[in-house]
Design a protein around this motif. Structure first.
Motif, PDB file in Angstrom:
ATOM      1  N   GLU A 100       0.840  -1.202   0.000  1.00 53.39           N
ATOM      2  CA  GLU A 100       0.000   0.000   0.000  1.00 53.39           C
ATOM      3  C   GLU A 100       0.876   1.253   0.000  1.00 53.39           C
ATOM      4  N   MET A 101       0.506   2.253  -0.814  1.00 48.20           N
ATOM      5  CA  MET A 101       1.278   3.481  -0.848  1.00 48.20           C
ATOM      6  C   MET A 101       1.077   4.255   0.451  1.00 48.20           C
ATOM      7  N   LEU A 102       2.187   4.716   1.004  1.00 42.06           N
ATOM      8  CA  LEU A 102       2.162   5.482   2.245  1.00 42.06           C
ATOM      9  C   LEU A 102       2.358   6.976   2.003  1.00 42.06           C
ATOM     10  N   LEU A 103       3.172   7.300   1.004  1.00 38.79           N
ATOM     11  CA  LEU A 103       3.549   8.694   0.781  1.00 38.79           C
ATOM     12  C   LEU A 103       3.920   8.894  -0.677  1.00 38.79           C
ATOM     13  N   GLN A 104       3.488  10.020  -1.237  1.00 34.92           N
ATOM     14  CA  GLN A 104       3.997  10.469  -2.534  1.00 34.92           C
ATOM     15  C   GLN A 104       4.290  11.949  -2.439  1.00 34.92           C
ATOM     16  N   VAL A 105       5.550  12.299  -2.658  1.00 30.43           N
ATOM     17  CA  VAL A 105       5.986  13.693  -2.632  1.00 30.43           C
ATOM     18  C   VAL A 105       6.234  14.130  -4.071  1.00 30.43           C
ATOM     19  N   PRO A 106       5.463  15.081  -4.599  1.00 30.26           N
ATOM     20  CA  PRO A 106       5.669  15.525  -5.985  1.00 30.26           C
ATOM     21  C   PRO A 106       7.105  15.983  -6.206  1.00 30.26           C
ATOM     22  N   TRP A 107       7.618  15.739  -7.395  1.00 37.37           N
ATOM     23  CA  TRP A 107       9.023  16.055  -7.658  1.00 37.37           C
ATOM     24  C   TRP A 107       9.328  17.531  -7.472  1.00 37.37           C
ATOM     25  N   ASP A 108       8.370  18.405  -7.751  1.00 38.21           N
ATOM     26  CA  ASP A 108       8.668  19.832  -7.605  1.00 38.21           C
ATOM     27  C   ASP A 108       8.717  20.279  -6.144  1.00 38.21           C
ATOM     28  N   ALA A 109       8.363  19.382  -5.212  1.00 39.20           N
ATOM     29  CA  ALA A 109       8.490  19.689  -3.784  1.00 39.20           C
ATOM     30  C   ALA A 109       9.780  19.118  -3.197  1.00 39.20           C
ATOM     31  N   VAL A 110      10.519  18.337  -3.988  1.00 40.80           N
ATOM     32  CA  VAL A 110      11.782  17.742  -3.553  1.00 40.80           C
ATOM     33  C   VAL A 110      12.920  18.680  -3.926  1.00 40.80           C
ATOM     34  N   LEU A 111      13.818  18.972  -2.969  1.00 40.68           N
ATOM     35  CA  LEU A 111      14.967  19.829  -3.258  1.00 40.68           C
ATOM     36  C   LEU A 111      16.066  18.982  -3.878  1.00 40.68           C
ATOM     37  N   MET A 112      16.493  19.363  -5.094  1.00 41.10           N
ATOM     38  CA  MET A 112      17.526  18.632  -5.819  1.00 41.10           C
ATOM     39  C   MET A 112      18.463  19.608  -6.504  1.00 41.10           C
ATOM     40  N   ALA A 113      19.669  19.136  -6.841  1.00 38.70           N
ATOM     41  CA  ALA A 113      20.628  19.908  -7.633  1.00 38.70           C
ATOM     42  C   ALA A 113      21.671  18.937  -8.164  1.00 38.70           C
ATOM     43  N   GLU A 114      22.236  19.244  -9.321  1.00 37.94           N
ATOM     44  CA  GLU A 114      23.290  18.401  -9.880  1.00 37.94           C
ATOM     45  C   GLU A 114      24.530  18.465  -8.986  1.00 37.94           C
ATOM     46  N   ASN A 115      25.149  17.300  -8.743  1.00 36.74           N
ATOM     47  CA  ASN A 115      26.392  17.248  -7.969  1.00 36.74           C
ATOM     48  C   ASN A 115      27.552  17.398  -8.940  1.00 36.74           C
ATOM     49  N   ASN A 116      27.818  18.629  -9.362  1.00 30.96           N
ATOM     50  CA  ASN A 116      28.781  18.863 -10.433  1.00 30.96           C
ATOM     51  C   ASN A 116      30.212  18.515 -10.052  1.00 30.96           C
ATOM     52  N   LEU A 117      30.553  18.639  -8.787  1.00 26.91           N
ATOM     53  CA  LEU A 117      31.913  18.331  -8.350  1.00 26.91           C
ATOM     54  C   LEU A 117      32.103  16.849  -8.028  1.00 26.91           C
TER      55      LEU A 117
END
Length: 333
Positions: free
Chosen positions: A78-95
């Motif tokens: 059973e699904m417990l949680l879905q967090v929309p991608w635009d609410a997740v903080l992300m960034a490319e790990n360029n280094l």
């Protein structure tokens, strides 16, 4: 006799580390601070539930002590949680560094706006969290106390795990070969610490860290789907029930023994959880002194009045000079 010495020594290490960390954290984690954080956490859940494609299963509830418990029976899968991608903080790990510098800078910017009434509830929650929970963020006195505990040789050049207990900030955030953070920027340091504690695969995911860590089939009961390949099918970061979950049961994630933890399963134990997450792991605990020769688990046997049992993951080590040094320290204390 050998097993008794090893069991006694490592149990003392567990107790001493728990005392050290709890005393340190207690100085900053006041009742008011905890209440504020829990209120902010509930606001995050309410916010996620109102977002398009956001979902928090109504059969679970955040209760006092920052725990999520089942209020109704939850079925396996059973699904417990879905967090929309635009609410997740992300960034490319360029280094390709140990710390995702760009994500920390983004998080620091968000934290600088935390007092703004239009700031999203997740950032306000992050800003409300207690400080100084991982060794890298301890006071100088706290760091000295921890190193005194971990150093076992008379020369002080050898120590028990965790290895490099303070490197996250001193080397990975401030280091010239890494993020080159500004030591005078306390908000950025706070962001770096939050990243180390809460990131999941280089993402800061609202609500997911509310599921507390605990290993063992009796406790670990959730799993993650976070493949973003097909955004038409996958609308967010999703958490599911790993098995049937009864009413009143706490929902747990696993940081190091999850289904997609890979090498962390054998190389990451209780001391690393303490170093990176500020977690004093409940039983069962996995201790990895040396992955090839000294690693074991501590289990609490509820059928024997909570007796602690040692389960060796590799054959019992031969007592060479390294082990004898530990025993001499015990006998002399």
């Amino acid at each position: 006799m050998i097993r008794s010495y090893c069991s006694l020594f490592f149990l003392l290490v567990v107790i001493l580390i728990q005392c050290c960390c709890r005393c340190h954290v207690a100085a900053v984690e006041t009742a008011d601070c905890t209440e504020t954080t829990e209120t902010a956490a509930k606001d995050v859940i309410a916010w996620i539930s109102t977002l398009p494609d956001g979902f928090f299963n109504g059969k679970q509830e955040l209760v006092d002590g920052m725990k999520i418990k089942a209020t109704k029976p939850i079925q396996k899968g059973e699904m417990l949680l879905q967090v929309p991608w635009d609410a997740v903080l992300m960034a490319e790990n360029n280094l390709q560094a140990e710390i995702n510098c760009d994500l920390v800078h983004r998080l620091a910017h968000e934290l600088s706006l935390a007092s703004n009434k239009n700031t999203n509830p997740y950032v306000k929650y992050l800003a409300s969290r207690p400080r100084h929970q991982i060794p890298s963020d301890f006071s100088e006195f706290g760091k000295e106390m921890l190193m005194d505990l971990l150093s076992f040789s008379t020369s002080g050049d050898e120590a028990l795990p965790p290895q490099e207990p303070f490197s996250w900030i001193e080397e990975d955030w401030y280091g010239e070969d890494s993020c080159q953070g500004d030591p005078s920027d306390q908000i950025a340091k706070q962001a770096a610490v939050l990243y180390v504690q809460l990131q999941y695969n280089d993402m800061m995911v609202p609500v997911y860290d509310f599921y507390q860590h605990r290993n063992g089939p009796k406790y670990y009961n959730t799993f993650v789907l976070q493949d973003k390949m097909d955004e038409h099918e996958n609308k967010g970061f999703r958490v599911y029930a790993l098995r049937d979950i009864a009413v009143g049961e706490e929902l747990h994630q696993s940081i190091n023994q999850c289904h997609d933890c890979h090498e962390s399963y054998s190389l990451y134990g209780a001391s690393e959880l303490f170093r990176d997450k500020g977690i004093i792991e409940q039983f069962p605990q996995r201790w990895i002194i040396d992955a090839d020769s000294i690693s074991f688990e501590l289990h609490q046997n509820d059928e024997k009045d909570g007796e602690i049992e040692v389960h060796w993951l590799v054959p019992l080590p031969i007592f060479d000079g390294y082990i004898m040094e530990l025993i001499k320290r015990l006998e002399g204390s």
